[in-house]
Scaffold this motif. Structure first.
Motif, PDB file in Angstrom:
ATOM      1  N   MET A   1      25.584  -7.342 -41.055  1.00  7.61           N
ATOM      2  CA  MET A   1      25.488  -6.497 -39.880  1.00  7.61           C
ATOM      3  C   MET A   1      24.698  -7.258 -38.820  1.00  7.61           C
ATOM      4  O   MET A   1      23.837  -8.067 -39.118  1.00  7.61           O
ATOM      5  N   THR A   2      25.025  -6.975 -37.553  1.00  6.33           N
ATOM      6  CA  THR A   2      24.341  -7.576 -36.422  1.00  6.33           C
ATOM      7  C   THR A   2      24.283  -6.559 -35.288  1.00  6.33           C
ATOM      8  O   THR A   2      24.710  -5.414 -35.464  1.00  6.33           O
ATOM      9  N   THR A   3      23.776  -6.954 -34.159  1.00  6.74           N
ATOM     10  CA  THR A   3      23.701  -6.077 -32.994  1.00  6.74           C
ATOM     11  C   THR A   3      24.663  -6.576 -31.930  1.00  6.74           C
ATOM     12  O   THR A   3      24.767  -7.774 -31.688  1.00  6.74           O
ATOM     13  N   GLY A   4      25.377  -5.643 -31.310  1.00  6.68           N
ATOM     14  CA  GLY A   4      26.285  -5.966 -30.218  1.00  6.68           C
ATOM     15  C   GLY A   4      25.904  -5.179 -28.983  1.00  6.68           C
ATOM     16  O   GLY A   4      25.029  -4.312 -29.029  1.00  6.68           O
ATOM     17  N   THR A   5      26.582  -5.476 -27.883  1.00  7.22           N
ATOM     18  CA  THR A   5      26.325  -4.795 -26.614  1.00  7.22           C
ATOM     19  C   THR A   5      27.622  -4.209 -26.079  1.00  7.22           C
ATOM     20  O   THR A   5      28.646  -4.897 -26.031  1.00  7.22           O
ATOM     21  N   VAL A   6      27.570  -2.936 -25.701  1.00  6.12           N
ATOM     22  CA  VAL A   6      28.733  -2.294 -25.084  1.00  6.12           C
ATOM     23  C   VAL A   6      28.924  -2.917 -23.707  1.00  6.12           C
ATOM     24  O   VAL A   6      28.014  -2.879 -22.881  1.00  6.12           O
ATOM     25  N   ASP A   7      30.097  -3.529 -23.468  1.00  5.85           N
ATOM     26  CA  ASP A   7      30.331  -4.182 -22.182  1.00  5.85           C
ATOM     27  C   ASP A   7      31.342  -3.438 -21.306  1.00  5.85           C
ATOM     28  O   ASP A   7      31.526  -3.783 -20.139  1.00  5.85           O
ATOM     29  N   ASP A   8      31.990  -2.431 -21.867  1.00  2.78           N
ATOM     30  CA  ASP A   8      32.961  -1.662 -21.092  1.00  2.78           C
ATOM     31  C   ASP A   8      33.294  -0.389 -21.863  1.00  2.78           C
ATOM     32  O   ASP A   8      33.051  -0.300 -23.070  1.00  2.78           O
ATOM     33  N   LEU A   9      33.859   0.585 -21.174  1.00  8.24           N
ATOM     34  CA  LEU A   9      34.394   1.787 -21.808  1.00  8.24           C
ATOM     35  C   LEU A   9      35.874   1.810 -21.480  1.00  8.24           C
ATOM     36  O   LEU A   9      36.251   1.871 -20.307  1.00  8.24           O
ATOM     37  N   VAL A  10      36.705   1.729 -22.493  1.00  4.62           N
ATOM     38  CA  VAL A  10      38.145   1.610 -22.314  1.00  4.62           C
ATOM     39  C   VAL A  10      38.772   2.995 -22.385  1.00  4.62           C
ATOM     40  O   VAL A  10      38.639   3.700 -23.392  1.00  4.62           O
ATOM     41  N   ALA A  11      39.451   3.388 -21.305  1.00 12.74           N
ATOM     42  CA  ALA A  11      40.117   4.687 -21.261  1.00 12.74           C
ATOM     43  C   ALA A  11      41.412   4.617 -22.059  1.00 12.74           C
ATOM     44  O   ALA A  11      42.164   3.651 -21.963  1.00 12.74           O
ATOM     45  N   ARG A  12      41.652   5.649 -22.845  1.00 12.76           N
ATOM     46  CA  ARG A  12      42.885   5.783 -23.623  1.00 12.76           C
ATOM     47  C   ARG A  12      43.442   7.177 -23.380  1.00 12.76           C
ATOM     48  O   ARG A  12      42.707   8.112 -23.074  1.00 12.76           O
ATOM     49  N   ARG A  13      44.732   7.315 -23.579  1.00 16.76           N
ATOM     50  CA  ARG A  13      45.343   8.642 -23.465  1.00 16.76           C
ATOM     51  C   ARG A  13      45.062   9.398 -24.766  1.00 16.76           C
ATOM     52  O   ARG A  13      45.365   8.918 -25.853  1.00 16.76           O
ATOM     53  N   GLY A  14      44.482  10.580 -24.626  1.00 16.49           N
ATOM     54  CA  GLY A  14      44.186  11.401 -25.784  1.00 16.49           C
ATOM     55  C   GLY A  14      45.417  12.109 -26.304  1.00 16.49           C
ATOM     56  O   GLY A  14      46.455  12.179 -25.635  1.00 16.49           O
ATOM     57  N   SER A  15      45.325  12.654 -27.482  1.00 12.26           N
ATOM     58  CA  SER A  15      46.460  13.326 -28.116  1.00 12.26           C
ATOM     59  C   SER A  15      46.891  14.584 -27.364  1.00 12.26           C
ATOM     60  O   SER A  15      48.028  15.016 -27.476  1.00 12.26           O
ATOM     61  N   LYS A  16      46.000  15.162 -26.567  1.00 18.63           N
ATOM     62  CA  LYS A  16      46.329  16.376 -25.809  1.00 18.63           C
ATOM     63  C   LYS A  16      46.539  16.078 -24.326  1.00 18.63           C
ATOM     64  O   LYS A  16      46.495  16.976 -23.504  1.00 18.63           O
ATOM     65  N   GLY A  17      46.771  14.794 -23.998  1.00 18.52           N
ATOM     66  CA  GLY A  17      47.087  14.429 -22.627  1.00 18.52           C
ATOM     67  C   GLY A  17      45.915  14.010 -21.767  1.00 18.52           C
ATOM     68  O   GLY A  17      46.105  13.424 -20.718  1.00 18.52           O
ATOM     69  N   GLY A  18      44.702  14.301 -22.178  1.00 12.27           N
ATOM     70  CA  GLY A  18      43.532  13.890 -21.410  1.00 12.27           C
ATOM     71  C   GLY A  18      43.152  12.453 -21.731  1.00 12.27           C
ATOM     72  O   GLY A  18      43.863  11.749 -22.445  1.00 12.27           O
ATOM     73  N   SER A  19      42.025  12.022 -21.200  1.00 14.60           N
ATOM     74  CA  SER A  19      41.535  10.676 -21.474  1.00 14.60           C
ATOM     75  C   SER A  19      40.438  10.711 -22.525  1.00 14.60           C
ATOM     76  O   SER A  19      39.652  11.659 -22.590  1.00 14.60           O
ATOM     77  N   THR A  20      40.400   9.671 -23.329  1.00 15.33           N
ATOM     78  CA  THR A  20      39.284   9.433 -24.236  1.00 15.33           C
ATOM     79  C   THR A  20      38.742   8.050 -23.913  1.00 15.33           C
ATOM     80  O   THR A  20      39.396   7.258 -23.248  1.00 15.33           O
TER      81      THR A  20
END
Length: 84
Positions: A1-20
């Motif tokens: 295990m190591t430590t990482g850094t969140v560098d972006d938030l990737v939008a995806r289409r959710g199962s009910k049509g919204g974004s995740t």
């Protein structure tokens, strides 16, 4: 295990049509290799913030199979700013 850094938030289409939103994370393996992955887990409101450090578990022989370690992940940030 190591430590990482969140560098972006990737939008995806959710199962009910919204974004995740799924965090994109960079980390350096013990051998010094820079790795990046997009988490397989996403949510309707971001669970992580860009710049946030997260625990990453991975197989050193196959670092492309990395994922945020949910057992040691920090709690949801108070504010997060997803990119459109």
């Amino acid at each position: 295990m190591t430590t990482g850094t969140v560098d972006d938030l990737v939008a995806r289409r959710g199962s009910k049509g919204g974004s995740t939103y799924a965090p994109s994370v960079t980390f350096i393996s013990p051998s010094g290799e820079l790795n990046r992955f997009v988490s397989a887990v996403s949510s309707g409101s971001p669970d992580y913030a860009v710049g946030q450090q997260v625990p990453v578990r991975f197989d050193p022989a196959r670092s492309e199979l990395a994922e945020i370690d949910p057992r040691n992940a920090p709690t949801k940030p108070a504010t997060a700013n997803p990119r459109p």
